[in-house]
Scaffold this motif. Sequence first.
Motif, PDB file in Angstrom:
ATOM      1  N   ASP A   1       0.820  -1.211   0.000  1.00  0.00           N
ATOM      2  CA  ASP A   1       0.000   0.000   0.000  1.00  0.00           C
ATOM      3  C   ASP A   1       0.857   1.266   0.000  1.00  0.00           C
ATOM      4  O   ASP A   1       0.539   2.240  -0.685  1.00  0.00           O
ATOM      5  CB  ASP A   1      -0.916   0.000   1.232  1.00  0.00           C
TER       6      ASP A   1
ATOM      7  N   LYS B   1       0.776   4.064  -2.978  1.00  0.00           N
ATOM      8  CA  LYS B   1       0.452   5.478  -2.734  1.00  0.00           C
ATOM      9  C   LYS B   1       1.505   6.386  -3.353  1.00  0.00           C
ATOM     10  O   LYS B   1       1.182   7.423  -3.936  1.00  0.00           O
ATOM     11  CB  LYS B   1       0.349   5.738  -1.227  1.00  0.00           C
ATOM     12  N   TRP B   2       2.769   5.988  -3.245  1.00  0.00           N
ATOM     13  CA  TRP B   2       3.850   6.794  -3.805  1.00  0.00           C
ATOM     14  C   TRP B   2       3.745   6.869  -5.325  1.00  0.00           C
ATOM     15  O   TRP B   2       3.966   7.916  -5.925  1.00  0.00           O
ATOM     16  CB  TRP B   2       5.189   6.193  -3.385  1.00  0.00           C
TER      17      TRP B   2
ATOM     18  N   THR C   1       0.970   9.225  -7.168  1.00  0.00           N
ATOM     19  CA  THR C   1       1.168  10.674  -7.187  1.00  0.00           C
ATOM     20  C   THR C   1       1.527  11.157  -8.592  1.00  0.00           C
ATOM     21  O   THR C   1       1.283  12.313  -8.936  1.00  0.00           O
ATOM     22  CB  THR C   1       2.292  11.098  -6.215  1.00  0.00           C
TER      23      THR C   1
ATOM     24  N   TYR D   1      -6.383   3.583  -3.809  1.00  0.00           N
ATOM     25  CA  TYR D   1      -5.362   4.429  -4.409  1.00  0.00           C
ATOM     26  C   TYR D   1      -5.907   5.823  -4.726  1.00  0.00           C
ATOM     27  O   TYR D   1      -5.192   6.820  -4.614  1.00  0.00           O
ATOM     28  CB  TYR D   1      -4.802   3.771  -5.668  1.00  0.00           C
TER      29      TYR D   1
ATOM     30  N   THR E   1      -5.969   7.856  -1.495  1.00  0.00           N
ATOM     31  CA  THR E   1      -4.652   8.283  -1.010  1.00  0.00           C
ATOM     32  C   THR E   1      -4.127   9.503  -1.768  1.00  0.00           C
ATOM     33  O   THR E   1      -3.184  10.152  -1.310  1.00  0.00           O
ATOM     34  CB  THR E   1      -3.613   7.143  -1.129  1.00  0.00           C
ATOM     35  N   LYS E   2      -4.738   9.822  -2.904  1.00  0.00           N
ATOM     36  CA  LYS E   2      -4.347  11.032  -3.613  1.00  0.00           C
ATOM     37  C   LYS E   2      -4.761  12.282  -2.841  1.00  0.00           C
ATOM     38  O   LYS E   2      -4.141  13.335  -2.947  1.00  0.00           O
ATOM     39  CB  LYS E   2      -4.994  11.059  -5.013  1.00  0.00           C
TER      40      LYS E   2
ATOM     41  N   LEU F   1      -2.247   8.817   4.308  1.00  0.00           N
ATOM     42  CA  LEU F   1      -2.344   7.362   4.333  1.00  0.00           C
ATOM     43  C   LEU F   1      -2.976   6.874   5.638  1.00  0.00           C
ATOM     44  O   LEU F   1      -3.756   5.918   5.637  1.00  0.00           O
ATOM     45  CB  LEU F   1      -0.950   6.743   4.160  1.00  0.00           C
TER      46      LEU F   1
END
Length: 294
Positions: free
Chosen positions: A22, A26-27, A30, A85, A88-89, A93
């Motif tokens: 996860d 998330k990274w 972006t 996902y 998370t933008k 988190l």
Amino acid sequence: MTLQTRGIFLYLAGVALFAANDALGKWLVTDYSVAELMLIRSLGSIVLILGLMRSTGATLKLPPGQGWLHVVRILLLAGDSFSFYFATKALPLADVMTFYMSAPLIITAASALLLHEKVGLKRWGAIIVGFGGVVIALQPTSAAFSPSALVALSGAACFALAMVITRRLRDCHWVTLVAWQFIGCGILGVVATPFDWIMPTPLDFTLMALVGLVACGCFMLVTKALALAPASLLAPFQYTAIVWATILGWIFFGDAPTPPIILGSLIIIASGLFVLYRERTLKVVVNERVEPIP
């Protein structure tokens, strides 16, 4: 070791991998769309799926009369991935994970209603106490009350219902279940990606494929666990994701755990150990309380 205890340890291993997966996902989102990540993630999973199909003899053939359940399961898991996902933008988190930790409550309730699993007050108590530990550990921000929070909560519901259906389909080979899951997500990614495609760098493409490889391993562990143990029994161990996220953040990013995180993690661990203790000491009762699925 009972089958249910084996299922618990497999589920714990799957949750541990989810924590790392996860954070990496998330990274990546972006810079890239969720659909693109889902597509390349599915491509990365092929390596593990083909290897396991060859070693286990599993095929893509589905048992007759269950096709609609497989379709619903694939759509729910695709909704889970997209919602996580996407959320998370816009959200930290920790906030997203707080909403996702409502999944054990949903799994337990759905298991009782749809799978006729008997859930006692003590197991309900352990789940609620564990969720309290999550809230203490993560301390959700005011952003948790934004519209993106509804997306995260919807994703948690999708994940929970997909786990219940996975338990319902436990007679289907676990490799087959995971293979169709990633095939379905890949198809949805192909449909959506052309509208928001960004050519990834070689490194980012490799990382997205790695997300697929790790995610595939996660779901294989969880799917196998659900073939061995009731969904409501496994649900509380979902909370250990917070513990792993704390450990990984400390090791790789130097984020030392704060007192609330330590306290919350201890509460989560205690609730999980209580469920494990109950299973080991009352395994006969637990087995008898799980009625056959009609």
